[in-house]
Design a protein around this motif. Sequence first.
Motif, PDB file in Angstrom:
ATOM      1  N   GLU A  28      17.287  31.112 -86.792  1.00  0.00           N
ATOM      2  CA  GLU A  28      16.272  32.000 -87.359  1.00  0.00           C
ATOM      3  C   GLU A  28      16.798  33.404 -87.633  1.00  0.00           C
ATOM      4  O   GLU A  28      16.271  34.112 -88.479  1.00  0.00           O
ATOM      5  N   ASN A  29      17.816  33.825 -86.901  1.00  0.00           N
ATOM      6  CA  ASN A  29      18.374  35.176 -87.033  1.00  0.00           C
ATOM      7  C   ASN A  29      19.854  35.061 -87.349  1.00  0.00           C
ATOM      8  O   ASN A  29      20.689  35.140 -86.459  1.00  0.00           O
ATOM      9  N   ARG A  30      20.168  34.898 -88.607  1.00  0.00           N
ATOM     10  CA  ARG A  30      21.547  34.582 -89.007  1.00  0.00           C
ATOM     11  C   ARG A  30      22.418  35.813 -89.230  1.00  0.00           C
ATOM     12  O   ARG A  30      23.592  35.679 -89.547  1.00  0.00           O
ATOM     13  N   GLU A  31      21.866  36.977 -89.083  1.00  0.00           N
ATOM     14  CA  GLU A  31      22.631  38.204 -89.242  1.00  0.00           C
ATOM     15  C   GLU A  31      22.786  38.878 -87.888  1.00  0.00           C
ATOM     16  O   GLU A  31      22.020  38.629 -86.957  1.00  0.00           O
ATOM     17  N   ALA A  32      23.760  39.778 -87.780  1.00  0.00           N
ATOM     18  CA  ALA A  32      24.026  40.445 -86.504  1.00  0.00           C
ATOM     19  C   ALA A  32      23.001  41.526 -86.181  1.00  0.00           C
ATOM     20  O   ALA A  32      22.837  41.909 -85.027  1.00  0.00           O
ATOM     21  N   VAL A  33      22.300  42.023 -87.204  1.00  0.00           N
ATOM     22  CA  VAL A  33      21.375  43.127 -87.010  1.00  0.00           C
ATOM     23  C   VAL A  33      20.064  42.828 -87.725  1.00  0.00           C
ATOM     24  O   VAL A  33      20.061  42.313 -88.844  1.00  0.00           O
ATOM     25  N   LEU A  34      18.947  43.160 -87.074  1.00  0.00           N
ATOM     26  CA  LEU A  34      17.642  43.071 -87.709  1.00  0.00           C
ATOM     27  C   LEU A  34      17.165  44.489 -87.982  1.00  0.00           C
ATOM     28  O   LEU A  34      17.214  45.346 -87.110  1.00  0.00           O
ATOM     29  N   VAL A  35      16.704  44.742 -89.193  1.00  0.00           N
ATOM     30  CA  VAL A  35      16.239  46.075 -89.569  1.00  0.00           C
ATOM     31  C   VAL A  35      14.729  46.050 -89.733  1.00  0.00           C
ATOM     32  O   VAL A  35      14.178  45.162 -90.384  1.00  0.00           O
ATOM     33  N   GLY A  36      14.062  47.021 -89.131  1.00  0.00           N
ATOM     34  CA  GLY A  36      12.627  47.158 -89.298  1.00  0.00           C
ATOM     35  C   GLY A  36      11.802  46.134 -88.560  1.00  0.00           C
ATOM     36  O   GLY A  36      10.650  45.909 -88.888  1.00  0.00           O
ATOM     37  N   VAL A  37      12.390  45.500 -87.553  1.00  0.00           N
ATOM     38  CA  VAL A  37      11.676  44.475 -86.793  1.00  0.00           C
ATOM     39  C   VAL A  37      11.765  44.826 -85.313  1.00  0.00           C
ATOM     40  O   VAL A  37      12.856  45.038 -84.792  1.00  0.00           O
ATOM     41  N   GLY A  38      10.615  44.898 -84.673  1.00  0.00           N
ATOM     42  CA  GLY A  38      10.620  45.118 -83.233  1.00  0.00           C
ATOM     43  C   GLY A  38      10.861  43.803 -82.517  1.00  0.00           C
ATOM     44  O   GLY A  38      10.363  42.767 -82.929  1.00  0.00           O
ATOM     45  N   ALA A  39      11.612  43.854 -81.457  1.00  0.00           N
ATOM     46  CA  ALA A  39      11.894  42.637 -80.707  1.00  0.00           C
ATOM     47  C   ALA A  39      11.789  42.932 -79.222  1.00  0.00           C
ATOM     48  O   ALA A  39      12.090  44.045 -78.779  1.00  0.00           O
ATOM     49  N   GLN A  40      11.370  41.941 -78.478  1.00  0.00           N
ATOM     50  CA  GLN A  40      11.257  42.072 -77.035  1.00  0.00           C
ATOM     51  C   GLN A  40      11.571  40.725 -76.409  1.00  0.00           C
ATOM     52  O   GLN A  40      11.100  39.691 -76.877  1.00  0.00           O
ATOM     53  N   GLU A  41      12.378  40.749 -75.369  1.00  0.00           N
ATOM     54  CA  GLU A  41      12.697  39.511 -74.669  1.00  0.00           C
ATOM     55  C   GLU A  41      11.450  39.011 -73.957  1.00  0.00           C
ATOM     56  O   GLU A  41      10.728  39.781 -73.321  1.00  0.00           O
ATOM     57  N   LEU A  42      11.211  37.719 -74.067  1.00  0.00           N
ATOM     58  CA  LEU A  42      10.044  37.122 -73.422  1.00  0.00           C
ATOM     59  C   LEU A  42      10.304  36.895 -71.940  1.00  0.00           C
ATOM     60  O   LEU A  42      11.376  36.424 -71.564  1.00  0.00           O
ATOM     61  N   PRO A  43       9.342  37.226 -71.107  1.00  0.00           N
ATOM     62  CA  PRO A  43       9.516  36.905 -69.690  1.00  0.00           C
ATOM     63  C   PRO A  43       9.557  35.387 -69.512  1.00  0.00           C
ATOM     64  O   PRO A  43       8.961  34.653 -70.289  1.00  0.00           O
ATOM     65  N   LEU A  44      10.235  34.966 -68.479  1.00  0.00           N
ATOM     66  CA  LEU A  44      10.394  33.538 -68.187  1.00  0.00           C
ATOM     67  C   LEU A  44      11.042  32.798 -69.349  1.00  0.00           C
ATOM     68  O   LEU A  44      10.691  31.680 -69.671  1.00  0.00           O
ATOM     69  N   GLY A  45      11.999  33.424 -69.973  1.00  0.00           N
ATOM     70  CA  GLY A  45      12.676  32.838 -71.118  1.00  0.00           C
ATOM     71  C   GLY A  45      14.071  32.354 -70.772  1.00  0.00           C
ATOM     72  O   GLY A  45      14.321  31.779 -69.697  1.00  0.00           O
ATOM     73  N   TYR A  46      14.983  32.599 -71.680  1.00  0.00           N
ATOM     74  CA  TYR A  46      16.359  32.117 -71.606  1.00  0.00           C
ATOM     75  C   TYR A  46      17.030  32.464 -70.277  1.00  0.00           C
ATOM     76  O   TYR A  46      17.599  31.595 -69.615  1.00  0.00           O
ATOM     77  N   ALA A  47      16.970  33.734 -69.885  1.00  0.00           N
ATOM     78  CA  ALA A  47      17.669  34.166 -68.667  1.00  0.00           C
ATOM     79  C   ALA A  47      17.165  33.421 -67.436  1.00  0.00           C
ATOM     80  O   ALA A  47      17.949  33.079 -66.546  1.00  0.00           O
ATOM     81  N   ASP A  48      15.877  33.171 -67.387  1.00  0.00           N
ATOM     82  CA  ASP A  48      15.321  32.448 -66.246  1.00  0.00           C
ATOM     83  C   ASP A  48      15.741  30.979 -66.236  1.00  0.00           C
ATOM     84  O   ASP A  48      15.886  30.379 -65.172  1.00  0.00           O
ATOM     85  N   LEU A  49      15.925  30.403 -67.419  1.00  0.00           N
ATOM     86  CA  LEU A  49      16.345  29.003 -67.491  1.00  0.00           C
ATOM     87  C   LEU A  49      17.778  28.806 -67.016  1.00  0.00           C
ATOM     88  O   LEU A  49      18.099  27.804 -66.384  1.00  0.00           O
TER      89      LEU A  49
END
Length: 96
Positions: free
Chosen positions: A66-87
């Motif tokens: 879904e994110n094929r570029e190294a940088v996203l411009v104009g888009v806010g992003a936040q890591e979801l709790p209980l996501g990848y790191a928890d798995l």
Amino acid sequence: MTALTDLRAQLNIIDDNADDELLTRKIAAAEASVAADIGAETPVIYGDAPADLQEAILMKAAHLFENREAVLVGVGAQELPLGYADLIAPHRKWVF
């Protein structure tokens, strides 16, 4: 189920094989990334991995698709709790 079938379901891709080669590359990259993130000494292969690492591989592969570029411009992003790191946390090798 195979990694490709599961990733297609994760991304809600139905009846379209056009991106299968790209999805397969994203799975391979995700497997390598998960292996590096947990400090695995051997490759992490989707079909041989426990359910939580399979889910982490799917999350990483879907993100890469879904994110094929190294940088996203104009888009806010936040890591979801209980996501990848928890798995991956229970499998992580801590080395100092």
